[in-house]
Motif scaffolding. Structure first.
Motif, PDB file in Angstrom:
ATOM      1  N   ALA A 229       0.695  -1.155  -0.030  1.00 33.00           N
ATOM      2  CA  ALA A 229       0.059  -0.024   0.003  1.00 33.00           C
ATOM      3  C   ALA A 229       1.127   1.247   0.000  1.00 33.00           C
ATOM      4  O   ALA A 229       0.622   2.055  -0.723  1.00 33.00           O
TER       5      ALA A 229
ATOM      6  N   THR B 281       1.292   3.460  -3.416  1.00 33.90           N
ATOM      7  CA  THR B 281       0.492   4.846  -3.141  1.00 33.90           C
ATOM      8  C   THR B 281       1.678   5.979  -3.529  1.00 33.90           C
ATOM      9  O   THR B 281       1.265   6.668  -4.318  1.00 33.90           O
TER      10      THR B 281
ATOM     11  N   ALA C   2       1.571   8.200  -7.085  1.00 31.07           N
ATOM     12  CA  ALA C   2       0.890   9.319  -6.889  1.00 31.07           C
ATOM     13  C   ALA C   2       0.740  10.314  -7.619  1.00 31.07           C
ATOM     14  O   ALA C   2      -0.302  11.337  -7.726  1.00 31.07           O
TER      15      ALA C   2
ATOM     16  N   ARG D 108      -6.510   9.746 -11.065  1.00 35.07           N
ATOM     17  CA  ARG D 108      -6.915   8.864 -10.241  1.00 35.07           C
ATOM     18  C   ARG D 108      -7.961   7.805 -10.870  1.00 35.07           C
ATOM     19  O   ARG D 108      -8.016   6.672 -10.124  1.00 35.07           O
TER      20      ARG D 108
ATOM     21  N   LEU E  74      -3.732  -0.652  -3.592  1.00 35.80           N
ATOM     22  CA  LEU E  74      -4.011   0.407  -4.610  1.00 35.80           C
ATOM     23  C   LEU E  74      -5.463   0.932  -4.436  1.00 35.80           C
ATOM     24  O   LEU E  74      -5.327   2.139  -4.295  1.00 35.80           O
TER      25      LEU E  74
ATOM     26  N   ALA F 223      -6.140   2.826  -0.812  1.00 35.78           N
ATOM     27  CA  ALA F 223      -5.574   4.242  -0.642  1.00 35.78           C
ATOM     28  C   ALA F 223      -5.844   5.281  -1.253  1.00 35.78           C
ATOM     29  O   ALA F 223      -5.705   6.562  -0.768  1.00 35.78           O
ATOM     30  N   LEU F 224      -6.752   5.070  -2.325  1.00 36.50           N
ATOM     31  CA  LEU F 224      -7.214   6.199  -2.993  1.00 36.50           C
ATOM     32  C   LEU F 224      -8.840   6.402  -2.732  1.00 36.50           C
ATOM     33  O   LEU F 224      -9.660   7.517  -2.960  1.00 36.50           O
TER      34      LEU F 224
ATOM     35  N   ASP G 127      -3.509  12.345   2.580  1.00 37.29           N
ATOM     36  CA  ASP G 127      -3.078  11.091   1.834  1.00 37.29           C
ATOM     37  C   ASP G 127      -2.077  10.062   1.969  1.00 37.29           C
ATOM     38  O   ASP G 127      -2.325   8.880   2.248  1.00 37.29           O
TER      39      ASP G 127
ATOM     40  N   ALA H 237      -2.766   6.161   3.443  1.00 39.49           N
ATOM     41  CA  ALA H 237      -2.095   5.092   3.036  1.00 39.49           C
ATOM     42  C   ALA H 237      -1.315   4.229   4.313  1.00 39.49           C
ATOM     43  O   ALA H 237      -1.413   2.938   4.199  1.00 39.49           O
TER      44      ALA H 237
END
Length: 409
Positions: free
Chosen positions: A79, A83, A87, A91, A131, A134-135, A344, A348
């Motif tokens: 993760a 991430t 970055a 997205r 992935l 984390a978003l 962010d 993560a």
């Protein structure tokens, strides 16, 4: 500039009214909720299928339980580095790649007849989850105006209790009626449909510019982040010890035929929980987190001393669901608030520790199951929840404050 050339002043009241009239992009948020549903269900689906999976893969139930563990290890190991590495990606592109990973991994899991191949597929699914998780919370935040961000996250996170209330029982039912492989192939089909949905409906956003990125470990120095991460680690560990082996636990109570019903009750209570959290989180994040901890502690106590009563088991499951359902929203919101400009990075880290806890729960649960038996699970949960409650109570200034300063009422 003459008076006639001056721009008209904006009435603060009309600005607030315009803000209140802004609406959430529900179809896009529901796509995110479906992504959360798939990540959650893929992780926990083996919990309701352990006996059948272990039989077909020719391994013990405790070994099959490690399919949840290896998934969590895949997420925990990847993760933070993934991430950081992605970055700068847009997205939407990143979300599509992550969900495609689930389609591949669930298909391989369904067709595999070999335990090692199954474990590799589960690890890949965990990487895809690293992935996605984390978003997703940040994605939901970006879709909403400031005063609706908490509600947007709650909608996206609703995929978790829906997975528990409908997905796992439905998967368990499919496992009984058809086969456990059918449950995983159904996940693949749903994921393919979601990929089309995301491509058509979900808005795209740019990734972070290189100059705006902050080293992740620096986030630990931000007040409030460490308490939230500690609570996440231990709280999720306590939950996972029992949830991973819930089929085995119920089997020992003579309720093996009621696994799907128990999971349905648990998930329904979780849905109520996330509705309450979604409506109250802006004003009562701290109180809700304390309440969640106490509800699960009471549920564990009931399972520890009154599990010979079917009614008490169901009551414990309801309390457990009420405590657990809104927890992901509470913890992700607390991490985002505490992290501030480094939200962010905090998210993560939360994802990593969440899955360390999932892996640890599977490992510790397996050890306890083999060494002592499943009746040790409720007592272990009670012991773990003591430091959780202490830290939440102590983090009154940062981490779990009485009011969320970053949110407009």
């Amino acid at each position: 500039m003459s008076i006639s050339e001056k721009k008209p002043s904006v009435d603060p009241g009309s600005r607030i009214q315009d803000q209140k009239e802004q609406k959430l992009p529900m179809l896009a948020l529901l796509a995110l909720a479906t992504a959360v549903f798939i990540t959650s269900l893929t992780e926990t689906l083996p919990a309701g299928l352990l006996p059948a999976m272990s039989s077909d893969l020719n391994v013990s139930e405790s070994a099959t339980g490690q399919t949840v563990t290896i998934y969590a290890i895949g997420t925990a190991l990847t993760a933070i580095p993934l991430t950081a590495a992605t970055a700068g990606w847009r997205r939407k592109q990143l979300l599509l790649v992550a969900m495609a990973g689930f389609a591949v991994a669930n298909t391989v899991t369904a067709v595999s007849e070999n335990y090692s191949v199954t474990m590799v597929a589960r690890f890949v699914a965990g990487v895809a989850a690293g992935l996605a998780w984390a978003l997703l919370a940040g994605y939901a935040r970006r879709m909403a105006p400031p005063h609706l961000q908490g509600k947007a996250i709650a909608i996206a996170m609703a995929g978790i209790p829906v997975a528990l209330s409908l997905g796992v029982p439905a998967g368990t039912f499919l496992g009984k009626v058809i086969s456990w492989q059918a449950a995983f192939l159904t996940m693949t089909g749903l994921t393919v449909l979601l990929l089309v949905w995301i491509a058509a409906i979900v808005p795209d956003y740019p990734g972070q510019k290189a100059e705006a990125r902050t080293p992740m470990l620096r986030t630990l120095k931000v007040p409030g982040v460490t308490p939230v991460l500690f609570v996440t680690l231990v709280f999720v560990l306590a939950h996972t010890i029992l949830y991973t082996f819930i089929a085995t636990f119920l089997d020992e109570l003579g309720m093996g035929d009621s696994i799907d019903v128990v999971l349905l009750v648990f998930g329904a209570a979780s849905l109520v929980s996330i509705w309450v959290v979604g409506s109250q989180i802006n004003q009562r994040l701290r109180g809700l987190m304390i309440g969640a901890t106490l509800l699960i502690a009471v549920a564990a106590a009931l399972l520890a001393v009154l599990s010979d009563s079917t009614a008490m088991v169901y009551l414990a499951v309801v309390l457990w669901g009420l405590g657990w359902g809104g927890a992901p929203t509470l913890l992700q919101t607390a991490a985002g608030d505490a992290g501030g400009e480094q939200a962010d990075a905090a998210q993560a880290m939360l994802v990593t520790l969440w899955n360390v806890a999932m892996a640890g729960g599977g490992i510790l649960g397996g050890i306890l199951l083999d060494a002592v038996g499943s009746t040790s699970f409720p007592w272990t949960i009670l012991v773990l929840l003591v430091p959780v409650l202490v830290v939440v109570l102590a983090a009154r200034s940062h981490g779990f404050p009485a009011k969320r300063a970053s949110v407009d009422a």
